[in-house]
Scaffold this motif. Structure first.
Motif, PDB file in Angstrom:
ATOM      1  N   ALA A 235       0.828  -1.205   0.000  1.00 46.71           N
ATOM      2  CA  ALA A 235       0.000   0.000   0.000  1.00 46.71           C
ATOM      3  C   ALA A 235       0.862   1.255   0.000  1.00 46.71           C
ATOM      4  O   ALA A 235       0.580   2.223  -0.719  1.00 46.71           O
ATOM      5  CB  ALA A 235      -0.932  -0.005   1.210  1.00 46.71           C
ATOM      6  N   LEU A 236       1.950   1.253   0.766  1.00 47.05           N
ATOM      7  CA  LEU A 236       2.838   2.410   0.809  1.00 47.05           C
ATOM      8  C   LEU A 236       3.610   2.573  -0.497  1.00 47.05           C
ATOM      9  O   LEU A 236       3.916   3.695  -0.909  1.00 47.05           O
ATOM     10  CB  LEU A 236       3.805   2.273   1.982  1.00 47.05           C
ATOM     11  CG  LEU A 236       3.155   2.356   3.368  1.00 47.05           C
ATOM     12  CD1 LEU A 236       4.148   1.971   4.459  1.00 47.05           C
ATOM     13  CD2 LEU A 236       2.608   3.754   3.607  1.00 47.05           C
ATOM     14  N   GLU A 239       1.992   4.925  -2.937  1.00 49.18           N
ATOM     15  CA  GLU A 239       1.817   6.328  -2.550  1.00 49.18           C
ATOM     16  C   GLU A 239       2.996   7.184  -3.014  1.00 49.18           C
ATOM     17  O   GLU A 239       3.991   6.677  -3.519  1.00 49.18           O
ATOM     18  CB  GLU A 239       1.653   6.423  -1.024  1.00 49.18           C
ATOM     19  CG  GLU A 239       0.432   5.699  -0.475  1.00 49.18           C
ATOM     20  CD  GLU A 239      -0.873   6.273  -0.989  1.00 49.18           C
ATOM     21  OE1 GLU A 239      -0.926   7.498  -1.240  1.00 49.18           O
ATOM     22  OE2 GLU A 239      -1.844   5.509  -1.147  1.00 49.18           O
ATOM     23  N   ASP A 240       2.875   8.489  -2.813  1.00 46.49           N
ATOM     24  CA  ASP A 240       3.915   9.442  -3.202  1.00 46.49           C
ATOM     25  C   ASP A 240       5.161   9.224  -2.336  1.00 46.49           C
ATOM     26  O   ASP A 240       5.117   9.433  -1.120  1.00 46.49           O
ATOM     27  CB  ASP A 240       3.383  10.869  -3.012  1.00 46.49           C
ATOM     28  CG  ASP A 240       4.412  11.942  -3.352  1.00 46.49           C
ATOM     29  OD1 ASP A 240       5.547  11.600  -3.750  1.00 46.49           O
ATOM     30  OD2 ASP A 240       4.069  13.138  -3.204  1.00 46.49           O
ATOM     31  N   ASP A 243       6.288  12.078   0.169  1.00 52.45           N
ATOM     32  CA  ASP A 243       5.381  12.532   1.225  1.00 52.45           C
ATOM     33  C   ASP A 243       5.934  12.140   2.599  1.00 52.45           C
ATOM     34  O   ASP A 243       6.171  10.951   2.846  1.00 52.45           O
ATOM     35  CB  ASP A 243       4.007  11.908   1.012  1.00 52.45           C
ATOM     36  CG  ASP A 243       2.942  12.476   1.940  1.00 52.45           C
ATOM     37  OD1 ASP A 243       3.286  12.956   3.039  1.00 52.45           O
ATOM     38  OD2 ASP A 243       1.760  12.418   1.575  1.00 52.45           O
ATOM     39  N   VAL A 246       4.197   9.301   4.324  1.00 49.84           N
ATOM     40  CA  VAL A 246       4.560   7.971   3.821  1.00 49.84           C
ATOM     41  C   VAL A 246       5.845   7.489   4.482  1.00 49.84           C
ATOM     42  O   VAL A 246       5.971   6.320   4.856  1.00 49.84           O
ATOM     43  CB  VAL A 246       4.713   8.004   2.285  1.00 49.84           C
ATOM     44  CG1 VAL A 246       5.283   6.687   1.763  1.00 49.84           C
ATOM     45  CG2 VAL A 246       3.364   8.286   1.632  1.00 49.84           C
TER      46      VAL A 246
END
Length: 311
Positions: A235-236, A239-240, A243, A246
């Motif tokens: 899931a991570l 992500e950006d 960020d 994160v």
């Protein structure tokens, strides 16, 4: 997500021996078409490998595809950043110099993972200094066979010796304008790659560990813990990577990985000696760059708390 989960939980956990980088690459390529998301490629190809070193190599390739989706799917790639002064942006002395309608590339990279087998090189180079004396970096995509590119093999490491490394010498290498990637070489590519690589390499290792766990009959609860941690990191990975939130979450996830590995120690006692000794030798790779991760996590905490932090 469900497709790669089903693969991890139901695919036959066999592990035919791999005897070369070429054999690893063929097995990696056989898995890739089934999973379009690089994070899933890392999990599935890691599961397919017979040892941690080749799982790491697959995670590395998946990380590069995540950050550089334009890379050819069937060509091995390598990121070329580290120089004599290290990997910090201020240490980059490889020069990208305008010449005619394009550029030339000159410099030396001291440590390139898979450098002896890479077909595409992603080279961090300097265009010079800005008004504040900061190094202006660009990312250059390069065919490894171009004139002026010299690859010098390095001795095997004391762990994951199956994964080759090399030094890279660049002398007057001609670069077309379209091979200089858009954006800042550090903030758009090199800095986020540290996070992207952490995610995808750990996913590949978790995929491989789950194969070992299923093949060797480890307790069900332990296998399911490995799956749940993999779901969290996957899931991570989507992500950006720039960020700070994160980075904080990834710090916690990597702590969970290490706790899961500690709980695996008893189970390893029932694994054949060769595989167990190889694991004990190779697991050190997971602790590389631990100081960089700790700094990244601290900076992320400061930014979320309202502080500026430092790169």
């Amino acid at each position: 997500m469900k497709d790669v989960l089903r693969f991890l939980l139901t695919e036959a956990p066999d592990s035919p021996a791999l005897d070369s980088v070429e054999a690893w690459w063929r097995r990696h390529l056989a898995v890739v078409p089934r999973f379009p998301v690089p994070a899933d490629q890392a999990l599935a190809s890691g599961f397919r490998m017979d040892r941690m070193g080749f799982a790491f190599a697959s995670g590395y390739q998946a990380a590069l595809r995540s950050l550089f989706p334009q890379l050819p799917k069937d060509q091995r790639a390598a990121l070329c950043a580290t120089e004599n002064g290290g990997g910090h942006p201020s240490a980059m002395e490889t020069k990208l110099t305008p010449k005619g309608a394009g550029f030339t590339l000159d410099g030396m990279k001291t440590y390139v993972t898979l450098g002896t087998h890479a077909e595409v090189l992603l080279v961090v180079a300097s265009e010079g200094r800005d008004a504040q004396e900061r190094n202006r970096l660009r990312m250059v995509r390069l065919d490894a066979r171009k004139p002026g590119v010299t690859v010098e093999p390095l001795p095997p490491l004391g762990f994951v010796p199956e994964v080759p490394h090399a030094a890279l010498r660049l002398e007057g290498v001609e670069v077309a304008p379209e091979d200089v990637l858009p954006g800042d070489g550090y903030t758009r590519y090199l800095k986020p790659f540290r996070t992207v690589e952490d995610c995808h390499v750990n996913l590949a290792v978790l995929g491989w560990l789950l194969k070992v766990a299923r093949r060797c009959g480890w307790p069900v609860a332990l296998r399911e813990e490995l799956v749940s941690v993999a779901v969290m990191i996957r899931a991570l990975a989507l992500e950006d990577p720039s960020d700070p939130a994160v980075h904080v979450a990834l710090g916690g996830a990597l702590t969970q990985v290490h706790r899961a590995l500690e709980r695996c120690e008893v189970a390893w006692e029932g694994v054949d000696v060769e595989m167990r000794e190889r694991w004990q030798r190779d697991r050190r790779i997971l602790d590389l760059a631990s100081k960089v991760r700790a700094k990244r996590l601290e900076v992320a905490r400061q930014r979320l708390a309202g502080g500026l932090g430092e790169d």
